[in-house]
Design an enzyme around this catalytic site. Structure first.
Site, short mmCIF file in Angstrom:
data_model
loop_
_atom_site.label_atom_id
_atom_site.label_comp_id
_atom_site.label_asym_id
_atom_site.label_seq_id
_atom_site.Cartn_x
_atom_site.Cartn_y
_atom_site.Cartn_z
N THR A 199 69.01 10.82 19.22
CA THR A 199 70.32 10.49 19.76
C THR A 199 70.63 11.52 20.83
O THR A 199 70.79 12.71 20.55
CB THR A 199 71.39 10.52 18.67
OG1 THR A 199 71.06 9.55 17.67
CG2 THR A 199 72.76 10.19 19.24
N LYS A 239 74.19 3.70 20.54
CA LYS A 239 74.20 4.66 19.44
C LYS A 239 75.52 5.42 19.40
O LYS A 239 76.04 5.75 18.32
CB LYS A 239 73.03 5.63 19.56
CG LYS A 239 72.93 6.64 18.41
CD LYS A 239 72.77 5.97 17.05
CE LYS A 239 72.81 6.99 15.90
NZ LYS A 239 71.62 7.82 15.80
N LYS A 278 76.72 17.12 17.24
CA LYS A 278 76.10 16.91 18.56
C LYS A 278 76.32 15.50 19.05
O LYS A 278 76.69 15.27 20.20
CB LYS A 278 74.61 17.24 18.45
CG LYS A 278 73.79 16.93 19.70
CD LYS A 278 73.07 15.58 19.64
CE LYS A 278 72.05 15.53 18.51
NZ LYS A 278 71.30 14.23 18.51
#
Length: 292
Positions: free
Chosen positions: A101, A176, A244
């Protein structure tokens, strides 16, 4: 057609999810070359027949299809653009599939750099955590050229069951981000529901039986709430990596002029947990925010 008879697969990143994913490819009969910063993480795969690569360059020189699933965008940059990186050393006609990701802008940068060398790059982040990886039931969201996606799809089918082409380079990463935004607020709701049940004197296990299959149902409620109640905070997905992901999504939202209050709140709560030493716990450890 990419088959075990004519395709060597490189796999870079043998973590909580990568290890299971590489194992599925071995089980499918593909020769697999693996690389991780810590070789010990690959011991089981090497015993199953995988070959060790000394660095990304070594993997690139041996494989026609190379998967990467590492920690942070800076790790992706290093693997792809470093001195021994994939862009410099992958063979023309090969496929680079980043399942980390990461930032949509970085996915586009990788795609453009790869295209100049006759290499196809696909951003294909996944959702489903450690369970999805172990059971080969991941959701895979892909960006890049449609022809390249169609070519590697038979390989992706060894890793996931919900495999969707989303569009041009970066589209997989944007998708995502949507996934993580939905999870972030949902995790707050799951935790608050369990805490509420406990404070009301209910049996949270039986509460879950009632609410997990109704309108409140979600993957997190069915799979992570039981872990909370069992005191299992081992990572299916690390808090540090979720933070993150949320930062990437918030940065993208800001660039689009979008306010994301639910995502902002979730990120702040997880950051408080990380500051208390929970960064390597699973995302279900958000439950501890109310318990500490």
């Amino acid at each position: 057609m990419l088959t075990p008879e004519n395709t060597v697969i490189g796999f870079i990143g043998i973590g909580v999810m990568g290890k299971s994913m590489a194992s599925h490819l071995l089980n499918a009969g593909f020769p697999v070359v693996v690389y991780s910063r810590t070789k010990e993480k690959a011991t089981d795969l090497l015993e199953k027949g995988a070959t060790w690569a000394g660095n990304p360059q070594d993997a690139a020189e041996k494989a026609q299809v190379i998967f990467t699933i590492v920690g942070y965008p800076k790790d992706v940059e290093e693997v792809y653009f470093g001195e021994d990186g994939l862009i410099a050393h992958a063979k023309a006609g090969s496929y680079l599939i980043d399942m980390t990701t990461s930032a949509p802008s970085l996915a586009k940068e990788i795609y453009e750099a790869a295209k100049k060398k006759g290499i196809q790059a696909i951003d294909a982040p996944v959702s489903g955590g450690d369970v999805g990886a172990k059971e080969a039931k991941l959701s895979i969201m892909a960006g890049g050229e449609r022809e390249a996606f169609d070519a590697v799809r038979p390989i992706l089918e060894h890793l996931g069951t919900n495999i969707v082409y989303q569009g041009e380079a970066g589209a997989g990463q944007h998708t995502k981000a949507c996934n993580q935004i939905a999870i972030a607020s949902n995790m707050i709701g799951v935790c608050e529901a369990i805490i509420y049940a406990e404070k009301a004197g209910l049996n949270p296990d039986t509460v879950l039986k009632s609410i997990s299959t109704g309108a409140a149902g979600s993957w997190s409620l069915s799979n992570l709430a039981p872990r909370m109640l069992n005191g299992n905070f081992e990572p299916g997905f690390y808090i540090k990596h979720f933070i993150k992901d949320m930062k990437i999504a918030l940065d993208e939202a800001e660039q689009m002029g979008m306010d994301a209050p639910g995502l902002s709140l979730a990120k702040s709560l997880y950051e408080k947990l990380a500051a208390k030493g929970e960064e390597n716990s699973g995302t279900q450890a958000l439950y501890k925010y109310w318990k500490n």
